[in-house]
Enzyme design. Structure first.
Site, short mmCIF file in Angstrom:
data_model
loop_
_atom_site.label_atom_id
_atom_site.label_comp_id
_atom_site.label_asym_id
_atom_site.label_seq_id
_atom_site.Cartn_x
_atom_site.Cartn_y
_atom_site.Cartn_z
N ILE A 196 -46.31 120.33 -51.79
CA ILE A 196 -47.28 119.56 -51.00
C ILE A 196 -47.12 119.89 -49.53
O ILE A 196 -46.03 119.72 -48.97
CB ILE A 196 -47.10 118.05 -51.21
CG1 ILE A 196 -47.18 117.70 -52.69
CG2 ILE A 196 -48.12 117.27 -50.43
CD1 ILE A 196 -46.80 116.27 -53.01
N LYS A 243 -35.04 112.54 -48.02
CA LYS A 243 -36.42 112.91 -47.69
C LYS A 243 -37.03 111.92 -46.70
O LYS A 243 -37.75 112.31 -45.78
CB LYS A 243 -37.25 112.99 -48.96
CG LYS A 243 -36.81 114.12 -49.88
CD LYS A 243 -37.48 114.05 -51.24
CE LYS A 243 -37.04 115.19 -52.13
NZ LYS A 243 -37.59 115.11 -53.51
#
Length: 435
Positions: free
Chosen positions: A139, A208
């Site tokens: 992504i 993340k």
């Protein structure tokens, strides 16, 4: 007639699932990559732990076990790292940057702890540092945060950034099965590692979230700054309760810019949460990832796709490699670290959240009023109440309005000690609704 462009030489650290895909893509797409970059890209060497392992499609003559020598070789222009972990990877990448190489890495754990060190070496010695593959696989998410939205003010990032936990929670919602048996199924299908701790306990998502918050709010945020809860305590009863209220449960990474009378700060957290089934994230199932970004001028943006896997991750790595190689060809440089804001990170106790609380209580007059009084005492407003009687006991479900997490936690602690409360069955945060 112009001279042929000098090849861009690449050292690859790691040749597992992702590394093998990188080799394949570099080989199969070599003519296209050369045209996009303005120069051919060639592998100079591949560092691996063991030379004897079969690696179909990987040129054996490029393999070496001496990563330290490979990353500083004079003929290497770019070092691509897909090994993971902190040491010795950190040392190798710092040595590469000090040798003037550019670095492309997919290493979320390293970046969440030592991005500042790597950026400092990049700035000092002139190499680029790119890391799109570190969050959400294929992504395109980090580059929009670093570049496309650099002129905007990002206020919130919320999303599903771990495919393993999303697969487990999706399966629990679909089948009604428990956590343990669903984790076992995820492992059988290859969605969970032999040791799933990093995923199911939220460490992967926390790393993340730290990267997302750092880029979004121009502030260095490390994994240690992120409040973290995993999914192992989620029960079929929690899933059923969420369904009864028109919600589902997801492990969310949430990064927020918080305005207070004392100034701006940042709140970063990872935990399971109930969200409405009408929310776009509720339909993100299986091992897919999706992230919402909210910015003042751009409004709401959603990024969705494959969050892991060899080919998707290799795609993101190759995108970074093309960007770095183009900079080398034209003499440019990629974006530097932007940490000028240096905002404080708020502890979870100060974060504004909502709770879904399920209680087993005695079914008698005055219980609800007494429970409500505890909420009032801690200045926590109740949004909804549902009570179901069963003989002499009752199930009491309360959903709150937004309040400081510390006030909500203190409320639950005091309620747990009331004589007519048999058990606090579950406590879960609620997201994605007006508070």
């Amino acid at each position: 007639m112009s001279e042929p462009a000098k090849p861009i030489k690449v050292a690859l650290l790691g040749c597992g699932t992702v590394g093998t895909e990188i080799v394949r893509l570099l080989t199969e797409q070599a003519p296209d990559l050369a045209s996009r970059i303005g120069a051919p890209v060639e592998l100079a060497g591949i560092a691996v732990r063991r030379l004897g392992k079969a690696r179909p499609g990987v040129p054996a003559e490029l393999l070496t076990t001496d990563a330290a020598e490979l990353v500083t070789r004079p003929d290497v222009d770019v070092v691509v790292e897909v090994i993971g972990g902190i040491e010795p990877t950190r040392t190798w990448l710092i040595d590469a940057l000090r040798a003037g190489k550019s670095v492309v890495t997919a290493n979320k754990t390293l970046l969440a702890e030592h991005a500042g060190d790597l950026f400092a070496e990049s700035d000092t010695f002139g190499g680029d540092l790119y890391f799109e593959a570190a969050v959400a696989g294929a992504i395109p998410l980090l580059r929009p945060l670093r570049e496309s939205l650099a002129g905007d003010r990002i206020t919130r990032v919320m999303g599903i950034v771990n495919g393993t936990t999303n697969f487990i929670l999706s399966a629990m919602d679909e089948t009604g099965a428990g956590y343990a048996e669903t984790l076992e199924e995820a492992a059988r299908l290859g969605y969970a590692e032999a040791d799933p701790t990093a995923d199911v306990d939220g460490y992967d998502a926390a790393s993340k979230a730290a990267i997302l918050a750092s880029l979004s709010f121009h502030t260095r945020v490390t994994a240690g700054d992120v409040y973290r809860e995993g999914i192992s305590a989620v029960t079929p009863a929690d899933v059923s309760a969420a369904r009864a209220l028109g919600r589902t449960i997801k492990l969310l990474a949430i990064c927020e810019r918080v305005d207070t009378p004392d100034g701006e700060s940042v709140a970063v957290r990872v935990h399971p949460a109930m969200i409405p089934r009408t929310h776009p994230l509720a339909g993100v199932n299986g091992a897919f990832n999706a992230v919402f970004v909210e910015a003042e001028a751009a409004g709401q943006l959603m990024f969705y796709g494959q969050g892991a896997g060899g080919a998707p991750t290799a795609s993101a790595v190759l995108g970074d490699l093309v960007a770095v190689a183009r900079n080398l060809v034209v003499g440019g440089r990629g974006p530097r670290e932007s940490a000028y804001a240096d905002l404080p990170v708020r502890p979870i106790a100060q974060a504004s959240t909502r709770y879904h609380i399920s209680l087993d209580v005695a079914d008698r007059a005055g219980v609800l009023a007494a429970v409500a009084a505890v909420f009032a005492e801690h200045e926590v407003s109740i949004s909804a109440v549902r009570q179901e009687g069963r003989a002499t006991d009752a199930s009491l479900v309360i959903v709150t309005h937004s309040a400081p997490d510390a006030a909500l936690r203190s409320t639950v602690d005091k309620i747990a000690g009331l004589p007519f409360v048999h058990e606090v069955v579950s406590v879960m945060r609620v997201e994605g609704e007006e508070s």
